[in-house]
Write an enzyme that holds these catalytic residues in place. Sequence first.
Site, PDB file in Angstrom:
ATOM      1  N   HIS A 248       0.806  -1.055   0.133  1.00 58.36           N
ATOM      2  CA  HIS A 248      -0.273   0.237  -0.405  1.00 58.36           C
ATOM      3  C   HIS A 248       1.127   1.142  -0.028  1.00 58.36           C
ATOM      4  CE1 HIS A 248      -3.347  -2.427   2.175  1.00 58.36           C
ATOM      5  NE2 HIS A 248      -2.995  -2.308   0.944  1.00 58.36           N
ATOM      6  N   GLU A 251       1.594   3.483   2.937  1.00 59.68           N
ATOM      7  CA  GLU A 251       2.204   2.589   4.130  1.00 59.68           C
ATOM      8  C   GLU A 251       3.852   2.868   3.849  1.00 59.68           C
ATOM      9  OE1 GLU A 251       0.320  -1.308   5.004  1.00 59.68           O
ATOM     10  OE2 GLU A 251      -2.216   0.220   4.939  1.00 59.68           O
ATOM     11  N   HIS A 380       3.357  -3.808   6.265  1.00 62.46           N
ATOM     12  CA  HIS A 380       2.035  -2.900   5.929  1.00 62.46           C
ATOM     13  C   HIS A 380       2.393  -2.137   6.984  1.00 62.46           C
ATOM     14  CE1 HIS A 380      -0.218  -4.626   3.130  1.00 62.46           C
ATOM     15  NE2 HIS A 380       0.734  -5.876   3.337  1.00 62.46           N
ATOM     16  N   GLU A 472       2.255  -5.619  10.623  1.00 62.92           N
ATOM     17  CA  GLU A 472       1.690  -4.135  10.856  1.00 62.92           C
ATOM     18  C   GLU A 472       2.428  -3.280  11.488  1.00 62.92           C
ATOM     19  OE1 GLU A 472      -1.143  -2.787   9.440  1.00 62.92           O
ATOM     20  OE2 GLU A 472      -2.023  -4.261   8.395  1.00 62.92           O
TER      21      GLU A 472
END
Length: 650
Positions: A248, A251, A380, A472
């Site tokens: 993404h 990110e 991410h 994440e």
Amino acid sequence: MLSVAVALILLAAAFCVPSPSCEPEERALGRCRDPFEEKLYCSDMVLNYCQDVPYSKTMFPNIVGQQNRQETETSSEYLLLSVLHNLLNGECSPDLRLLGCSILAPRCQFDRMQKPCRSTCEMLRKNCAHAFEAIDMAWPYFLDCDRFFVGDEEGCYDPLSHLRARQDVAFANLSDGGQATILQFTYHSNTQMYNILKKTAAKCPEISRTYSIGRSVEGKDLLVIEFSNNPGQHDLLEPEIKLIGNMHGNEVLGRQLLIYLAQYMCSEYQLGNERIQTLINRTRIHLLPSMNPDGYEIAASEGHIFNGWTSGRANAQNLDLNRNFPDLTSIYYNRRRFRRFRNDHIPIPDSYWFNKVAPETYAVMKWIRAIPFVLSASLHGGELVISYPFDFSKHPEEEKMFSPTPDEQIFKQLARTYADAHATMSNNDTDRCGASFVSKGGIINGALWYSFPGGMSDFNYLHSNCLELTVELGCDKFPSEGELYPEWLRNKEALLSFMESVHRGIKGIVKDKNGNAIKGAIISVKGIRRDITTAEDGDYWRLLNPGIYVISATAKGYSKVTKRIRLPRNMQKVGNVDFILEKLPVDPDFDYFNIPELDHYERFDPFNQFRQYSDRDLGENGEERTEKPWWWGYFSQQGSSSPTWLLRNY
């Protein structure tokens, strides 16, 4: 782009005088020489764009046959050198200009011409070819390493030696004698990222290289840097791992961490760090810092303060790349109760290709199919947690439902490896980012968190041997530059520990009785209904936790061999379990390998989804009709000799 155009117009106008009627390659071959022309002579170096070469005397005619200063300065070759910095957005500069000057203004020493070294040319061409591809320009003919450069045995000289010496001095001053890894904790543009990866590979050529797996929608390279003791080759029984950042585009922390990781591994390997040397010597590591360089540019244009939650998330087609992979999870759920269907290496359904497939997704799928990856992580942002497959709920109407894979236990262990090594991910501080995952130790099954189809991790698991986690890295998708160094410290050990975890479980080779490797043999673990297959050379890797297992190997037309193994908790290295299979007649009643759909696995892009990117446009009479690049007009207006050697497809 405008500044480049203005520079080109001014330079073209300044040099717009009649040039010799013959083509540059003809001049280089001596076909335009006047029999009464001047002999070779030395001259002071007076070319403006070659003033910083490490010598003061040059020789005419030069290596490509230009007779004097005026002919050189009015040539397309010299014009190209003068604008390369702007054309290539600063990549490979001033290296390319100095290399070009060594041809257009060759060194004169003791009244003899010294030609530049072929090895220098080959190194630079390898490192900078992608920059020319990005602007659709051919590698300049006068930098042909085989025609105009010579070997060491012929007394060549290195035109970049002084430049490298200055860089080494600067680095030594920065790095306190070279005893530490110096990282620049700032954000890097796409061009800067490519430069860093290329320079890192050039600094450590014995253990690294860069390669492109494809291009983004807007033509940017999806550039990978690889680390291995044999870069570019798969070594028998050496596991392969990949780390992917910036899927993404907004990110961005993962992108930066992988840039730092590449620099760190290169420097630490050279400094003798035994841990890094062991990791690289035993593992083939592939880092893709940016899977979505187009989205990153959108996010970076807004910057840290003004960047929204979604600005730049998608690619240039407005596609979320982590929803763009084939939904193989639904197929898995539908077939798992049937004995006649395999739950691994599920083919891509033809219907997938009727949808919009992003070139970034396409490139990564081909990459996964081409290399026998064992372990992977996608970095991410937006939370602080590790999620693992399945990401798509086993009940289509449940958005938060525990949906484990057959490899639930090893996935949890791999996730804990990263989370526990991270500075804060697994602690019990309920005030931290990601506090909702405190009770779970900083890890969670993806579908239990939130469900979505078409994710990259599920695709890895169901289409290949690879186990992939989603990392994440923090609640702030675009942290300030001041946070980059602390984040590197929080994640460095976690990244290294995760990569080292690829060496848990078992590995081995499957052969026949004659010692021939068997590609595509099935490795099964009793109680885990998900098989893996052997690679090209018959080798395999099966990630497993400590315990007792019954392992089987079989292949089409061969016997099935079963072994019982024990993996102790204190085992320091992966266990070797080899198999030798005997040829057997196939049972016509049930042949696991003759399920018709298995043949479908080899079908990739059956409808030529991406043919339009490679097909050439032909005119009415079959002649090639290609649109000229944006920079073509500025070179072609220079004189009567059109520099077609600049065109890639001419």
